[in-house]
Structures are given as C-alpha cells and as structure tokens.
Design a protein around this motif. Sequence first.
Motif, PDB file in Angstrom:
ATOM      1  N   UNK A  22       0.812  -1.210   0.000  1.00  0.00           N
ATOM      2  CA  UNK A  22       0.000   0.000   0.000  1.00  0.00           C
ATOM      3  C   UNK A  22       0.850   1.266   0.000  1.00  0.00           C
ATOM      4  N   UNK A  23       2.167   1.115  -0.123  1.00  0.00           N
ATOM      5  CA  UNK A  23       3.077   2.250   0.057  1.00  0.00           C
ATOM      6  C   UNK A  23       2.838   3.366  -0.956  1.00  0.00           C
ATOM      7  N   UNK A  24       2.261   3.046  -2.116  1.00  0.00           N
ATOM      8  CA  UNK A  24       2.058   4.071  -3.140  1.00  0.00           C
ATOM      9  C   UNK A  24       0.818   4.919  -2.876  1.00  0.00           C
ATOM     10  N   UNK A  25       0.002   4.525  -1.905  1.00  0.00           N
ATOM     11  CA  UNK A  25      -1.250   5.234  -1.633  1.00  0.00           C
ATOM     12  C   UNK A  25      -1.045   6.184  -0.465  1.00  0.00           C
ATOM     13  N   UNK A  26      -1.331   7.447  -0.686  1.00  0.00           N
ATOM     14  CA  UNK A  26      -1.154   8.446   0.355  1.00  0.00           C
ATOM     15  C   UNK A  26      -2.368   8.460   1.281  1.00  0.00           C
ATOM     16  N   UNK A  27      -2.160   8.334   2.587  1.00  0.00           N
ATOM     17  CA  UNK A  27      -3.293   8.379   3.522  1.00  0.00           C
ATOM     18  C   UNK A  27      -3.993   9.734   3.475  1.00  0.00           C
ATOM     19  N   UNK A  28      -5.280   9.723   3.759  1.00  0.00           N
ATOM     20  CA  UNK A  28      -6.033  10.971   3.809  1.00  0.00           C
ATOM     21  C   UNK A  28      -6.643  11.137   5.198  1.00  0.00           C
ATOM     22  N   UNK A  29      -6.835  12.369   5.611  1.00  0.00           N
ATOM     23  CA  UNK A  29      -7.470  12.643   6.890  1.00  0.00           C
ATOM     24  C   UNK A  29      -8.982  12.614   6.726  1.00  0.00           C
ATOM     25  N   UNK A  30      -9.662  11.985   7.707  1.00  0.00           N
ATOM     26  CA  UNK A  30     -11.121  12.019   7.684  1.00  0.00           C
ATOM     27  C   UNK A  30     -11.568  13.398   8.109  1.00  0.00           C
ATOM     28  N   UNK A  31     -12.428  14.004   7.297  1.00  0.00           N
ATOM     29  CA  UNK A  31     -12.906  15.353   7.575  1.00  0.00           C
ATOM     30  C   UNK A  31     -14.426  15.348   7.533  1.00  0.00           C
ATOM     31  N   UNK A  32     -15.043  15.977   8.525  1.00  0.00           N
ATOM     32  CA  UNK A  32     -16.504  16.062   8.543  1.00  0.00           C
ATOM     33  C   UNK A  32     -16.996  16.826   7.322  1.00  0.00           C
ATOM     34  N   UNK A  33     -18.026  16.289   6.699  1.00  0.00           N
ATOM     35  CA  UNK A  33     -18.603  16.943   5.534  1.00  0.00           C
ATOM     36  C   UNK A  33     -19.781  17.818   5.961  1.00  0.00           C
ATOM     37  N   UNK A  34     -20.409  18.443   4.985  1.00  0.00           N
ATOM     38  CA  UNK A  34     -21.584  19.270   5.265  1.00  0.00           C
ATOM     39  C   UNK A  34     -22.874  18.488   5.052  1.00  0.00           C
ATOM     40  N   UNK A  35     -22.762  17.171   5.011  1.00  0.00           N
ATOM     41  CA  UNK A  35     -23.929  16.331   4.739  1.00  0.00           C
ATOM     42  C   UNK A  35     -24.873  16.259   5.938  1.00  0.00           C
TER      43      UNK A  35
END
Length: 326
Positions: A22-35
Amino acid sequence: MDKRLIPVVILVIASISACTPWRAVKPTDWVRSASDRDDSRCRLAAASTSVISIRNFDDAEYAFQDPDVAVVDFIGGDNECGDVSALQMERFRARSDKSKPARIVLAWLNVGRAENLRINWFADTPEGKCTPSVMSKIDLEIGDDASIDFTHPGWLVTMAEGDKSYIRRIVDLGFDGVVLGGIDAVRGEDGQVVPEKAQAMFDLVKAISVAAREKDPDFMVVATDPLALSEIEGSMDVLSGVLTTDLIMQEGYFKPEPELTPVLETLNTFRDAGIPVISAEFIIDPIQQTLYQNLCARMGYLCFITNPDFSGPGLAVQAGNGGSCE
C-alpha cells in the motif's frame, strides 16, 4: 559500502516493499462533511474497534473485546417476526468498560438475495402481523435461493415498505443502524458491475434509508461492496459508512500492489467525502494479520479480522478513521 552487502540490501528493500503493497497510496485525513449524515458519520468515524458476529455470538469473547461498534444479526428471537428480544439488545449494548462511549450496534441485512437462514416476511394483514412471505421457500438442503433477489417485485415491500418491513422492525428494535449486505448482487458472472442493476440497487438502498430516517434521522446506513455503487450519482449523500469484505486480501494474503492501489484510492474517496471506512478480512497468518493492522492504522480504517461467514467473534483491530463529533 561493501559491495558484498549490496545483494543483501536489495533483498531487504524488496522484502519491505512486498510487505507494504500500500506504500504508493497516500493516507487521507477524515474530515466532517456538510452532509445531513454528519452526526451518524462522526460517531462511526470516532470508533476505534469493531466486531462483526453474524453467527455463533459469543458473550464472553464479546465482553472481553468490548468493541466500539458491533454488527450483529437481528434475527434470532422468539417473537412473531423472529426478531431479537429486548434482553438480547441489552447484551449487544452492554460495555465492559463503562467509561467508554455508548456502543454503536448495527444490524446485518442482506438486501441482495434471499437466504435460507431466514424467512422473508411482509405485512399482508390489516393488523400488520408478520406472516411468511410467498417470496421465499426455506430449504436448508438447497442453499440460498439465487432466483429470488432484489429485482423481485415484492422485494421492496419486504425491505422498506410498511411498519413490518425489515428496516422498520430494525429501527423499532433500537439498532443504531444497518449494514446492507448482498450489494455484490449487482455484479455479473464476470465480476463486473452491471450499470442497470447498480442503479436499481441504489434505489433500493435509498428507499431503505428514507424509511429508516423517517423514524430516526440519525439512523446509520452502511453499504458493503461500496465500489459497486461508487459511480452512482447521489450514493455519497445516502451512506453513513462503507464496509468492505475480502477486498484488500486474497485468500488471507495482501493483493499485489497493482490490484490493491486502486482499491485503496477508491476507499479514500469515501473518506474524503466524510464517509468512514470499515474493513473486514479473513486472515490466518500472524504476519499478515500484523501487516493488516499496520495498514488500518496508516490508512485510517475501522478494521476487523474475521472468520469465514462472520461466524464467531474474530479479532478487533485497534485503529479507526480518526474522526470526532466535537
């Protein structure tokens, strides 16, 4: 560097690369949406451990692991519809550590096909009592009835219409949400998504979510096989979370990097939209289990090492989407 060490260094680098596909995949931060789904999503995103136990529920092991999220079967009681009892719901909710937040309890519901493990019901009397549906005959010797699936004309009635539909009964029992299994029914024999079936499945999922949220606006709707619905317009707005099974691993081992990378990138699109990701994989090898835990911690997934068919307690992984409702 001693030239004699070069082959050793190359071997070490190759081993590390093979162990981290999985090293090629950059982690993303979970962010609250406006849903409108924010409240349910943030609760799910804040969880660190989960257990999926559809069959052979083990009270002792369940209490020992004390998960933040539990996915259980809502069938197994002795009332007219066969639903779990109030006492069973108390068992599902009871936490060993009283200082922890209330457990999220989700009901498992197969929306893709009839199963021989349960009778399908719908209300066909003025009193609204549960009576056996003509849709499905239960025969333990022939296995699941693949001829009866979500395209059947009466399926929507059974799943989402009326007070005795599956989803309304689940809400009335006090579940926090539902995990919709059987989404893979939209795939053809070649494993590819059939667009017409995917749209029909999304329409069903949406109808289920609307029926549930009429009674509980914060009711969680979690879909399995999210990749099958990811291209449908509006799917991100309906879902509270997604749950993948057998998507990261293949026969207990990580998929090769060329196969795994697009899977993880797609899952990250859900996280980017504020939708928590839950992953369940069947793994026996201890090294692969450790690597899976590393992946979950790095990518921010709520993970669970399961047994085949979710039988028994399995092993909760300490990870999670890293969200918060604050």
